[in-house]
Design an enzyme around this catalytic site. Structure first.
Site, short mmCIF file in Angstrom:
data_model
loop_
_atom_site.label_atom_id
_atom_site.label_comp_id
_atom_site.label_asym_id
_atom_site.label_seq_id
_atom_site.Cartn_x
_atom_site.Cartn_y
_atom_site.Cartn_z
N CYS A 265 20.44 -42.98 -85.28
CA CYS A 265 19.79 -43.84 -86.28
C CYS A 265 18.26 -43.80 -86.21
O CYS A 265 17.59 -44.22 -87.14
CB CYS A 265 20.28 -45.27 -86.12
SG CYS A 265 22.05 -45.38 -86.42
N ASN B 249 25.22 -48.70 -93.35
CA ASN B 249 24.41 -47.96 -92.39
C ASN B 249 24.60 -46.46 -92.64
O ASN B 249 25.67 -45.91 -92.36
CB ASN B 249 24.87 -48.34 -90.97
CG ASN B 249 24.05 -47.67 -89.89
OD1 ASN B 249 23.26 -46.75 -90.15
ND2 ASN B 249 24.24 -48.11 -88.65
N HIS C 107 15.51 -49.70 -90.01
CA HIS C 107 16.83 -49.07 -90.05
C HIS C 107 17.85 -50.13 -90.44
O HIS C 107 17.78 -51.27 -89.96
CB HIS C 107 17.16 -48.48 -88.68
CG HIS C 107 18.59 -48.04 -88.56
ND1 HIS C 107 19.15 -47.17 -89.45
CD2 HIS C 107 19.58 -48.40 -87.70
CE1 HIS C 107 20.43 -46.99 -89.13
NE2 HIS C 107 20.71 -47.73 -88.07
O1 UT7 Z 1 22.93 -48.22 -86.23
C1 UT7 Z 1 22.90 -47.91 -84.88
C2 UT7 Z 1 22.95 -49.06 -83.97
N1 UT7 Z 1 24.08 -49.90 -84.24
C3 UT7 Z 1 23.88 -51.19 -84.40
O2 UT7 Z 1 22.77 -51.63 -84.40
C4 UT7 Z 1 25.11 -52.07 -84.55
C5 UT7 Z 1 24.98 -53.24 -83.62
N2 UT7 Z 1 26.14 -54.11 -83.63
C6 UT7 Z 1 26.46 -54.86 -84.70
O3 UT7 Z 1 25.86 -54.79 -85.75
C7 UT7 Z 1 27.56 -55.88 -84.52
O4 UT7 Z 1 27.91 -55.95 -83.16
C8 UT7 Z 1 28.83 -55.58 -85.35
C9 UT7 Z 1 28.56 -55.81 -86.82
C10 UT7 Z 1 29.29 -54.15 -85.11
C11 UT7 Z 1 29.95 -56.54 -84.93
O5 UT7 Z 1 29.51 -57.89 -85.09
P1 UT7 Z 1 29.64 -58.92 -83.88
O6 UT7 Z 1 29.19 -60.22 -84.39
O7 UT7 Z 1 28.92 -58.35 -82.70
O8 UT7 Z 1 31.19 -58.97 -83.66
P2 UT7 Z 1 32.01 -58.66 -82.34
O9 UT7 Z 1 32.06 -57.19 -82.07
O10 UT7 Z 1 31.51 -59.55 -81.23
O11 UT7 Z 1 33.44 -59.15 -82.76
C12 UT7 Z 1 33.72 -60.52 -83.06
C13 UT7 Z 1 35.16 -60.64 -83.51
C14 UT7 Z 1 36.12 -59.91 -82.58
O12 UT7 Z 1 37.31 -60.67 -82.51
P3 UT7 Z 1 37.60 -61.58 -81.22
O13 UT7 Z 1 37.57 -60.65 -80.04
O14 UT7 Z 1 36.47 -62.57 -81.18
O15 UT7 Z 1 38.92 -62.16 -81.53
C15 UT7 Z 1 36.42 -58.63 -83.32
O16 UT7 Z 1 37.68 -58.10 -83.02
O17 UT7 Z 1 35.30 -60.04 -84.80
C16 UT7 Z 1 36.37 -59.09 -84.76
N3 UT7 Z 1 36.08 -58.01 -85.69
C17 UT7 Z 1 36.38 -58.06 -86.99
N4 UT7 Z 1 36.99 -59.00 -87.73
C18 UT7 Z 1 37.15 -58.77 -89.04
C19 UT7 Z 1 35.45 -56.85 -85.45
N5 UT7 Z 1 35.33 -56.12 -86.57
C20 UT7 Z 1 35.93 -56.86 -87.54
C21 UT7 Z 1 36.11 -56.68 -88.92
N6 UT7 Z 1 36.72 -57.64 -89.62
N7 UT7 Z 1 35.69 -55.56 -89.57
#
Ligand code: UT7
Length: 344
Positions: free
Chosen positions: A114, A284, A254
């Site tokens: 990225c 993204n 980004h």
């Molecule tokens: O571009 C290069 C660099 N990349 C980034 O900068 C991305 C950085 N990370 C992020 O943007 C975020 O971490 C994400 C958008 C990928 C995820 O958001 P989050 O708030 O960090 O969610 P999480 O991974 O902590 O997941 C929270 C919950 C989990 O469920 P439990 O374990 O709390 O029951 C996930 O399983 O949300 C669940 N989950 C979803 N639920 C519905 C994960 N993906 C999804 C989804 N729909 N698509």
């Protein structure tokens, strides 16, 4: 002193849209979750299997050449930032060179996920500043759909396909790339990677079965590093160039997550009205996000505007750039539109 000024911007976006509603039918997710956690509503996907990253990059380059009113023969070098090259080799830059007929150009690909566009911008600028080249094409292009697992809800909602390009030319009046910061930290490489296909895990039935040819991300961990990394370098570049929030016309971040962008803007002391934001429409697109923003906001940019570009991505890689914009965007965009209308 010769600086590398951005003198034109081009882009390519596939026509097909993949909306949050579409994804709700593919994996266990919801429009509400995606919007509130990421800020994304839809992304563009190049479903055509015969068209890869070089196709999008070449289209973005053609758009740029048309707007700048120059011939492909005038290009000295082509740098393509991508993590989804058409092939391991030849470089996507070679394919773009042939596709657009840039017969006097050399080029290469740059892999920094990225942060790829930022690193390519900084690399391309060196060829201009040294006096070696007059016209360097810097392209960020990724066909992320080819390395996305559309059964994995934690990643498939995030990415889209696109390409963006800028032209770098010499400037001696104080416009262009003023300063940049580039960083990598490979110790956390496995938090965001694609493990299969390279010399460590060459393709086998096993690597395919284990889904090692798809992008893998530990989102929560990457998020933590991204928030700190992007905000830190953005603040650092402002500080060492004596810029306050009032001096900055736009943050060009980004587009990985609205919450990361929001944290960066707050750290810089600027309101969201000064932030280029199109994650809602494209998701993204990895190396394409920053040039896509420049394209979308080109008409609002004026000669002398101070821009801070910032990115964070796999590697980890991250960085920021301070650019003094070199031209009035509305005149160029209007001229190009008139030319298209005339030739139609
Ligand atoms: O571009 C290069 C660099 N990349 C980034 O900068 C991305 C950085 N990370 C992020 O943007 C975020 O971490 C994400 C958008 C990928 C995820 O958001 P989050 O708030 O960090 O969610 P999480 O991974 O902590 O997941 C929270 C919950 C989990 O469920 P439990 O374990 O709390 O029951 C996930 O399983 O949300 C669940 N989950 C979803 N639920 C519905 C994960 N993906 C999804 C989804 N729909 N698509």
């Amino acid at each position: 002193m010769i600086r590398a000024a951005i003198t034109a911007v081009g882009h390519f976006l596939p026509e097909d849209r993949l909306t949050n509603a579409d994804l709700e039918k593919m994996v266990d997710t919801s429009d509400e979750w995606i919007r509130t956690r990421t800020g994304i509503r839809e992304r563009r996907i190049l479903w055509d299997k015969d068209k890869a990253t070089s196709y999008m990059a070449a289209e973005a380059a053609r758009d740029l050449l048309r707007k700048r009113g120059i011939e492909p023969e005038e290009i000295d070098a082509i740098i393509v930032a991508t993590v989804t090259p058409d092939m391991f080799f030849p470089a996507t830059a070679c394919l773009v060179q042939a596709a657009i007929g840039a017969k006097n150009a050399w080029g290469f690909d740059l892999s920094a996920a990225c942060s790829g566009f930022l690193f390519a911008l900084s690399t391309g600028a060196r060829f201009i500043e040294s006096g070696k080249h007059e016209k360097v094409l810097v392209i960020g292009a990724d066909k992320m759909s080819t390395i996305t697992d559309y059964t994995d809800r934690t990643t498939c909602v995030l990415f889209g396909d696109a390409a963006g390009a800028v032209l770098l030319e010499p400037d001696t009046e104080g416009y262009g790339l003023i300063d940049s910061i580039e960083r990598v930290d490979g110790s956390q490489w496995d938090l965001l990677c694609m493990k299969g296909g390279g010399s460590l895990n060459p393709p086998t039935h096993e690597t395919v079965d284990k889904k090692m040819h798809f992008l893998h991300q530990e989102g929560r961990h990457v998020f933590r590093y991204a928030v700190a990394g992007m905000a830190d370098v953005s603040a650092e570049i402002m500080e060492r160039n004596g810029l306050t929030g009032d001096d900055v016309r736009f943050l060009v971040p980004h587009q990985a997550n609205l919450r990361i962008i929001d944290a960066t803007a707050r750290r810089m002391g600027i309101g969201m009205d000064k932030v280029m934001l199109n994650i809602e429409r494209y998701g993204n697109t990895t190396a394409a996000t920053i040039p896509l923003c420049l394209h979308d906001w080109e008409q609002d940019l004026r000669r002398g505007d101070n821009l801070v570009l910032a990115a964070f991505g796999g590697g980890f890689t991250w960085g920021a750039a301070y650019v003094k914009w070199a031209y009035d965007g509305d005149t160029v965009a209007r001229t190009a539109t008139a030319e298209v209308a005339e030739s139609a």
